[in-house]
Scaffold this motif. Structure first.
Motif, PDB file in Angstrom:
ATOM      1  N   CYS A 126       0.811  -1.225   0.000  1.00 36.73           N
ATOM      2  CA  CYS A 126       0.000   0.000   0.000  1.00 36.73           C
ATOM      3  C   CYS A 126       0.844   1.275   0.000  1.00 36.73           C
ATOM      4  CB  CYS A 126      -0.951   0.001   1.187  1.00 36.73           C
ATOM      5  SG  CYS A 126      -0.120   0.135   2.793  1.00 36.73           S
ATOM      6  N   ASN A 127       2.174   1.140   0.003  1.00 38.96           N
ATOM      7  CA  ASN A 127       3.089   2.290  -0.019  1.00 38.96           C
ATOM      8  C   ASN A 127       2.877   3.230   1.169  1.00 38.96           C
ATOM      9  OD1 ASN A 127       5.248   3.787  -1.098  1.00 38.96           O
ATOM     10  ND2 ASN A 127       3.881   5.065  -2.300  1.00 38.96           N
ATOM     11  N   GLY A 128       2.511   2.646   2.310  1.00 38.79           N
ATOM     12  CA  GLY A 128       2.355   3.443   3.526  1.00 38.79           C
ATOM     13  C   GLY A 128       0.977   4.023   3.742  1.00 38.79           C
ATOM     14  N   LYS A 129       0.060   3.731   2.848  1.00 36.21           N
ATOM     15  CA  LYS A 129      -1.282   4.312   2.923  1.00 36.21           C
ATOM     16  C   LYS A 129      -2.205   3.564   3.894  1.00 36.21           C
ATOM     17  CE  LYS A 129      -4.426   6.399  -0.378  1.00 36.21           C
ATOM     18  NZ  LYS A 129      -4.775   6.516  -1.795  1.00 36.21           N
ATOM     19  N   GLY A 130      -1.965   2.267   4.078  1.00 31.93           N
ATOM     20  CA  GLY A 130      -2.827   1.470   4.948  1.00 31.93           C
ATOM     21  C   GLY A 130      -4.006   0.858   4.226  1.00 31.93           C
ATOM     22  N   LYS A 131      -4.230   1.297   3.013  1.00 28.86           N
ATOM     23  CA  LYS A 131      -5.324   0.781   2.206  1.00 28.86           C
ATOM     24  C   LYS A 131      -4.817   0.477   0.810  1.00 28.86           C
ATOM     25  CE  LYS A 131      -9.165   3.057   4.465  1.00 28.86           C
ATOM     26  NZ  LYS A 131     -10.375   3.858   4.270  1.00 28.86           N
ATOM     27  N   SER A 132      -5.441  -0.523   0.200  1.00 26.89           N
ATOM     28  CA  SER A 132      -5.147  -0.872  -1.185  1.00 26.89           C
ATOM     29  C   SER A 132      -6.493  -1.033  -1.875  1.00 26.89           C
ATOM     30  CB  SER A 132      -4.342  -2.173  -1.233  1.00 26.89           C
ATOM     31  OG  SER A 132      -3.969  -2.482  -2.530  1.00 26.89           O
ATOM     32  N   ALA A 133      -6.752  -0.220  -2.882  1.00 28.15           N
ATOM     33  CA  ALA A 133      -8.038  -0.219  -3.585  1.00 28.15           C
ATOM     34  C   ALA A 133      -9.185   0.007  -2.605  1.00 28.15           C
ATOM     35  CB  ALA A 133      -8.234  -1.507  -4.383  1.00 28.15           C
ATOM     36  N   ILE A 135      -9.538  -0.773   0.376  1.00 35.11           N
ATOM     37  CA  ILE A 135      -9.743  -1.870   1.336  1.00 35.11           C
ATOM     38  C   ILE A 135      -8.526  -1.882   2.259  1.00 35.11           C
ATOM     39  CG2 ILE A 135     -10.002  -4.372   1.587  1.00 35.11           C
ATOM     40  CD1 ILE A 135     -11.130  -4.381  -1.286  1.00 35.11           C
ATOM     41  N   ILE A 136      -8.747  -2.169   3.526  1.00 34.00           N
ATOM     42  CA  ILE A 136      -7.633  -2.258   4.477  1.00 34.00           C
ATOM     43  C   ILE A 136      -6.591  -3.212   3.916  1.00 34.00           C
ATOM     44  CG2 ILE A 136      -6.939  -3.014   6.796  1.00 34.00           C
ATOM     45  CD1 ILE A 136      -8.508  -0.481   6.957  1.00 34.00           C
ATOM     46  N   CYS A 137      -5.355  -2.761   3.900  1.00 35.14           N
ATOM     47  CA  CYS A 137      -4.255  -3.540   3.328  1.00 35.14           C
ATOM     48  C   CYS A 137      -4.053  -4.847   4.097  1.00 35.14           C
ATOM     49  CB  CYS A 137      -2.974  -2.701   3.352  1.00 35.14           C
ATOM     50  SG  CYS A 137      -1.528  -3.560   2.708  1.00 35.14           S
ATOM     51  N   ASP A 138      -4.036  -5.955   3.370  1.00 39.14           N
ATOM     52  CA  ASP A 138      -3.819  -7.272   3.984  1.00 39.14           C
ATOM     53  C   ASP A 138      -2.402  -7.429   4.521  1.00 39.14           C
ATOM     54  OD1 ASP A 138      -6.371  -8.219   3.515  1.00 39.14           O
ATOM     55  OD2 ASP A 138      -5.858  -9.180   1.622  1.00 39.14           O
ATOM     56  N   GLU A 139      -1.459  -6.767   3.881  1.00 40.67           N
ATOM     57  CA  GLU A 139      -0.049  -6.927   4.240  1.00 40.67           C
ATOM     58  C   GLU A 139       0.287  -6.269   5.582  1.00 40.67           C
ATOM     59  OE1 GLU A 139       3.693  -8.510   3.485  1.00 40.67           O
ATOM     60  OE2 GLU A 139       1.884  -8.801   2.314  1.00 40.67           O
ATOM     61  N   CYS A 140      -0.150  -5.024   5.779  1.00 39.43           N
ATOM     62  CA  CYS A 140       0.211  -4.271   6.994  1.00 39.43           C
ATOM     63  C   CYS A 140      -0.976  -4.083   7.938  1.00 39.43           C
ATOM     64  CB  CYS A 140       0.804  -2.916   6.625  1.00 39.43           C
ATOM     65  SG  CYS A 140      -0.383  -1.788   5.836  1.00 39.43           S
ATOM     66  N   HIS A 141      -2.143  -4.594   7.564  1.00 38.08           N
ATOM     67  CA  HIS A 141      -3.360  -4.516   8.379  1.00 38.08           C
ATOM     68  C   HIS A 141      -3.776  -3.076   8.665  1.00 38.08           C
ATOM     69  CE1 HIS A 141      -2.894  -8.805   8.699  1.00 38.08           C
ATOM     70  NE2 HIS A 141      -1.672  -8.625   9.161  1.00 38.08           N
ATOM     71  N   GLY A 142      -3.521  -2.190   7.692  1.00 39.24           N
ATOM     72  CA  GLY A 142      -3.981  -0.819   7.795  1.00 39.24           C
ATOM     73  C   GLY A 142      -3.003   0.151   8.433  1.00 39.24           C
ATOM     74  N   ASN A 154       1.689  -0.951  18.175  1.00 35.16           N
ATOM     75  CA  ASN A 154       0.441  -0.869  17.418  1.00 35.16           C
ATOM     76  C   ASN A 154      -0.314   0.424  17.692  1.00 35.16           C
ATOM     77  OD1 ASN A 154       0.942  -3.414  16.302  1.00 35.16           O
ATOM     78  ND2 ASN A 154       0.068  -4.411  18.091  1.00 35.16           N
ATOM     79  N   ILE A 155      -0.161   0.963  18.895  1.00 39.30           N
ATOM     80  CA  ILE A 155      -0.795   2.221  19.274  1.00 39.30           C
ATOM     81  C   ILE A 155       0.308   3.174  19.709  1.00 39.30           C
ATOM     82  CG2 ILE A 155      -2.400   3.340  20.858  1.00 39.30           C
ATOM     83  CD1 ILE A 155      -3.893   0.638  21.007  1.00 39.30           C
ATOM     84  N   LEU A 156       0.395   4.313  19.045  1.00 40.48           N
ATOM     85  CA  LEU A 156       1.496   5.236  19.310  1.00 40.48           C
ATOM     86  C   LEU A 156       1.200   6.225  20.423  1.00 40.48           C
ATOM     87  CD1 LEU A 156       2.581   5.949  15.645  1.00 40.48           C
ATOM     88  CD2 LEU A 156       3.502   4.282  17.266  1.00 40.48           C
ATOM     89  N   GLY A 157      -0.054   6.539  20.644  1.00 39.85           N
ATOM     90  CA  GLY A 157      -0.411   7.515  21.658  1.00 39.85           C
ATOM     91  C   GLY A 157      -0.726   8.858  21.029  1.00 39.85           C
ATOM     92  N   THR A 158      -0.673   9.888  21.846  1.00 40.38           N
ATOM     93  CA  THR A 158      -1.029  11.230  21.409  1.00 40.38           C
ATOM     94  C   THR A 158       0.163  11.906  20.741  1.00 40.38           C
ATOM     95  OG1 THR A 158      -2.531  11.392  23.291  1.00 40.38           O
ATOM     96  CG2 THR A 158      -1.933  13.459  22.193  1.00 40.38           C
ATOM     97  N   LEU A 159      -0.069  12.468  19.561  1.00 41.17           N
ATOM     98  CA  LEU A 159       0.970  13.216  18.869  1.00 41.17           C
ATOM     99  C   LEU A 159       1.214  14.518  19.628  1.00 41.17           C
ATOM    100  CD1 LEU A 159       2.844  13.519  16.380  1.00 41.17           C
ATOM    101  CD2 LEU A 159       0.918  14.613  15.217  1.00 41.17           C
TER     102      LEU A 159
END
Length: 180
Positions: A126-133, A135-142, A154-159
């Motif tokens: 997905c080139n870092g987008k999290g989605k492919s077409a 749909i949630i990317c199967d490779e990186c799970h979004g 998996n959870i980064l917290g508050t920016l």
């Protein structure tokens, strides 16, 4: 933030030195020392640079034409629930002329000072987008990035803040870069 910037700049310089030495340095002791110094930047993973028993030496000029110090694009600071303050560092690869996102290193303050505690590579699907077409990317799970060692975050917290250095050239990466 200034200490993290100094830390990652020192890391980039040491990684480049060790990467060039990996195929050009005939003295194994000097090469091992360079890699040991590089690995001290990490906790829970290592640099990934290893001395192959079948390595062949190349001309330094040729290797330098193929490699570059990583490009630093941006650093995002987060308030993480268990690690406290973490820094997400966006970098290119070490291949010459690469000016796009390739790696995220996560840096945290540990009992031994600042250390790289996790490594992620951009998702090729997905080139870092999290989605492919759409749909949630199967490779990186979004997530847009694939875990490559260290702690899984998996959870980064508050920016908290963002520091920008150089924009990437890929349109999708540039859009992310400019979005914050």
């Amino acid at each position: 933030m200034e200490t993290v910037i100094a830390f990652i700049e020192e890391f980039i310089a040491q990684e480049y030195k060790a990467s060039v030495a990996l195929t050009t340095e005939p003295d194994l002791h000097l090469l091992e020392t360079d890699i040991e110094i590089l690995n001290q930047f990490f906790q829970g993973l290592d640099s990934g640079l290893n001395i192959s028993s079948s390595r062949t030496l190349e001309e330094q000029d040729r290797v330098i034409r193929q490699l570059q110090p990583r490009v630093l694009f941006q650093i995002k600071q987060y308030a993480h629930s268990t690690l406290g303050t973490i820094y997400r560092v966006y970098l290119s690869s070490t291949f010459r002329e690469d000016r796009d996102y390739f790696t995220n290193f996560y840096i945290a303050n540990t009992g031994k000072g600042l250390k790289i505690v996790a490594r992620y590579h951009i998702c090729n699907t997905c080139n870092g987008k999290g989605k492919s077409a759409d749909i949630i990317c199967d490779e990186c799970h979004g997530f847009g990035w694939k875990w490559r060692g260290g702690q899984q975050l998996n959870i980064l917290g508050t920016l908290v803040t963002v520091r920008k250095f150089e924009p990437p050239i890929d349109g999708q990466h540039l859009q992310e870069y400019e979005s914050v």
